[in-house]
Scaffold this motif. Structure first.
Motif, mmCIF file in Angstrom:
data_model
loop_
_atom_site.group_PDB
_atom_site.id
_atom_site.type_symbol
_atom_site.label_atom_id
_atom_site.label_comp_id
_atom_site.label_asym_id
_atom_site.label_seq_id
_atom_site.Cartn_x
_atom_site.Cartn_y
_atom_site.Cartn_z
ATOM 1 N N GLY A 53 -15.337 3.815 18.534
ATOM 2 C CA GLY A 53 -16.970 3.826 17.601
ATOM 3 C C GLY A 53 -16.618 2.226 16.355
ATOM 4 N N VAL A 57 -15.131 6.529 12.659
ATOM 5 C CA VAL A 57 -15.383 7.689 14.283
ATOM 6 C C VAL A 57 -14.168 7.089 14.520
ATOM 7 C CG1 VAL A 57 -16.234 7.728 16.114
ATOM 8 C CG2 VAL A 57 -17.946 7.177 14.708
ATOM 9 N N ARG A 58 -13.038 6.350 14.524
ATOM 10 C CA ARG A 58 -11.982 5.875 15.627
ATOM 11 C C ARG A 58 -10.865 6.811 14.683
ATOM 12 N NH1 ARG A 58 -13.030 0.776 15.512
ATOM 13 N NH2 ARG A 58 -11.630 0.439 13.867
ATOM 14 N N THR A 60 -11.403 9.058 12.583
ATOM 15 C CA THR A 60 -12.042 10.542 12.276
ATOM 16 C C THR A 60 -11.329 11.202 13.615
ATOM 17 O OG1 THR A 60 -14.129 10.250 11.204
ATOM 18 C CG2 THR A 60 -13.762 12.259 13.045
ATOM 19 N N ALA A 91 -15.209 10.105 21.270
ATOM 20 C CA ALA A 91 -15.959 9.346 19.767
ATOM 21 C C ALA A 91 -16.819 12.031 19.510
ATOM 22 C CB ALA A 91 -16.993 8.734 19.145
ATOM 23 N N GLU A 92 -17.030 11.967 20.413
ATOM 24 C CA GLU A 92 -18.273 13.051 20.805
ATOM 25 C C GLU A 92 -17.713 14.904 21.343
ATOM 26 O OE1 GLU A 92 -20.268 11.481 24.651
ATOM 27 O OE2 GLU A 92 -21.162 10.083 23.455
#
Length: 111
Positions: A53, A57-58, A60, A91-92
């Motif tokens: 992402g 996102v990465r 996180t 990412a999900e």
């Protein structure tokens, strides 16, 4: 957070662990573990590529993995190197899912 002695920093170290280490795959991560037999603290490295992402996102996902590894650090044998590669669907994954996968793979590890 992981202290400096508990982090892999050189590309050659990452490459050695991924090539020679034991592999454990999960739904969101692939964990590689290798033991050097040296008398030093366990070290962790993270591979989170752009397919996961955006930068937010990465980062996180990387922060979540660092927290999981800091929590699991006492159970990892000294001299071990661990590289965790996040798959695109990582990412999900929430913190609990990542924690479950990483702890399962680290517990499978033979000294």
């Amino acid at each position: 957070m992981l202290a400096r002695p508990n982090r892999l920093t050189r590309g050659a170290d990452y490459k050695a662990v991924v090539r020679r280490g034991r592999r454990c795959a999960g739904a969101h991560t692939v964990t590689y573990t290798s033991s050097s037999g040296e008398d030093r603290a366990a070290r962790f490295g993270f591979i989170v590529n752009k397919q996961v992402g955006s930068a937010v996102v990465r980062n996180t996902v990387r922060r979540r993995l660092k927290a999981v590894c800091a929590e699991a650090l006492p159970s990892v044998p000294a001299g071990s190197d661990v590289v965790i590669r996040v798959l695109p669907n990582g990412a999900e994954a929430g913190y609990a899912e990542l924690r479950t996968e990483v702890v399962r793979c680290l517990s499978r590890r033979k000294p």
